[in-house]
Design a protein around this motif. Sequence first.
Motif, short mmCIF file in Angstrom:
data_model
loop_
_atom_site.label_atom_id
_atom_site.label_comp_id
_atom_site.label_asym_id
_atom_site.label_seq_id
_atom_site.Cartn_x
_atom_site.Cartn_y
_atom_site.Cartn_z
N LEU A 102 3.82 8.74 6.19
CA LEU A 102 3.00 7.95 5.57
C LEU A 102 3.60 6.98 4.48
O LEU A 102 2.95 6.59 3.43
N ALA A 103 4.74 6.98 4.59
CA ALA A 103 5.54 6.19 3.51
C ALA A 103 5.18 4.73 3.45
O ALA A 103 4.61 4.24 4.32
N PRO A 104 5.34 4.29 1.98
CA PRO A 104 6.11 5.05 0.80
C PRO A 104 4.93 6.09 0.51
O PRO A 104 3.71 5.67 0.45
N ALA A 105 5.35 7.28 -0.01
CA ALA A 105 4.33 8.10 -0.48
C ALA A 105 4.96 9.05 -1.50
O ALA A 105 6.35 9.15 -1.82
N LYS A 106 4.23 9.66 -2.30
CA LYS A 106 4.51 10.57 -3.44
C LYS A 106 3.55 11.60 -3.24
O LYS A 106 2.30 11.47 -2.88
N ARG A 163 0.97 -1.14 -0.01
CA ARG A 163 -0.15 -0.09 0.00
C ARG A 163 0.98 1.22 -0.11
O ARG A 163 1.92 1.09 0.76
N GLU A 164 0.36 2.13 -0.69
CA GLU A 164 1.14 3.41 -0.88
C GLU A 164 0.44 4.74 -0.74
O GLU A 164 -0.90 4.92 -1.09
N THR A 165 1.07 5.87 -0.07
CA THR A 165 0.27 6.92 -0.07
C THR A 165 0.47 8.06 -1.03
O THR A 165 1.53 8.11 -1.57
N ARG A 166 -0.61 8.71 -1.43
CA ARG A 166 -0.45 9.79 -2.32
C ARG A 166 -1.13 11.01 -1.78
O ARG A 166 -2.39 11.03 -1.36
N LEU A 167 -0.50 12.11 -2.09
CA LEU A 167 -0.87 13.55 -1.50
C LEU A 167 -1.16 14.48 -2.74
O LEU A 167 -0.23 14.60 -3.48
N ILE A 168 -2.26 15.20 -2.41
CA ILE A 168 -2.77 16.56 -3.48
C ILE A 168 -2.42 17.49 -2.82
O ILE A 168 -2.98 17.84 -1.74
N ALA A 169 -1.36 18.34 -3.23
CA ALA A 169 -1.05 19.81 -2.34
C ALA A 169 -1.24 20.98 -3.43
O ALA A 169 -1.42 20.75 -4.51
N GLY A 170 -0.90 22.06 -2.75
CA GLY A 170 -1.02 23.30 -3.66
C GLY A 170 -1.72 24.28 -2.86
O GLY A 170 -1.88 24.35 -1.80
N ALA A 171 -2.43 25.48 -3.66
CA ALA A 171 -3.00 26.48 -3.29
C ALA A 171 -4.54 26.37 -3.28
O ALA A 171 -5.01 25.75 -4.31
N GLN A 172 -5.33 26.94 -2.50
CA GLN A 172 -6.74 26.89 -2.60
C GLN A 172 -7.28 27.39 -3.95
O GLN A 172 -6.73 28.16 -4.77
N ARG A 173 -8.18 26.70 -4.71
CA ARG A 173 -8.92 27.09 -6.03
C ARG A 173 -8.13 26.90 -6.96
O ARG A 173 -8.05 27.31 -8.12
#
Length: 275
Positions: free
Chosen positions: A109-113, A31-41
């Motif tokens: 939350l590794a392994p993660a991208k 199982r792997e973690t994936r994160l979605i980041a950035g600024a609002q809108r």
Amino acid sequence: MNSIVNKSLRRLYLLGKTVRWGMRPCPAGARETRLIAGAQRSGTNLVMDILERSWEADVYHESDPRAFQVYRMRPLPIIQELRKRSRAKCFILKALCESQDLPELMEQLAPAKAVWVLRNYNDVVNSMVISFPRTHEDLQRIAQDRKLGGWRTEGMSEQTYRLVSGLVKRHGDALTNASASALQWYFRNVLYFEKGFYQHPDIKLLRYEDLVTQPQRTVSGLFEFFGLPYHPWVHGMVFSSSLRKRPAPELLPEVAELCEKLWQRFQELEKPQSI
């Protein structure tokens, strides 16, 4: 009626994924973690909706009370427990208010991208002034006391704080909500460089403009980076009509120049650093 039908179909689809994971769970070690980041809108909701269409993705939107409270991620032990209980290959979370903490989250939350979603400041501002009509008040408070910024000032460098607070104080009541929204776009996105994310091998930039104008190339690249099987169906709801729907907002010249310089800095990033 269409909205009700779409919500019902989504619930059925998510139920189908849950049943499938129960019958064929992904081994915990795979199982792997994936994160979605950035600024609002910036289009992160669209990215999450696309990923949710993957059979291999267990997606937690910021509206999901299991993982979030008032759009902020719940304490890490709760998130780790959710990840432990997940049966999908990819455990996917929105990390907007937590974007400054990407490396730490990825380690825990590794392994993660992760991907950082970027959208042009003009379109972001046009969206923000509708969704967040009091951003100028938030920045006035931040300029007086950095501690009042909450997540907005977490991870902000001293140099950026001096720059932003100086602009806010100098312009006072002339700081419109549009200019304040543009400043927020600036100080949340400049983290990508100040934190060295552009040099991290497991963090890539995803340009919203590429996503909506070249969905097949961009989404297939996203799925390849995340290790998910790709099918054109996942981006069937993507259209380019969201680009420049309204004229560019009127911004203070200093603010517009600041944002444009950062935007150009992003454009100069080499291809391997982007999807």
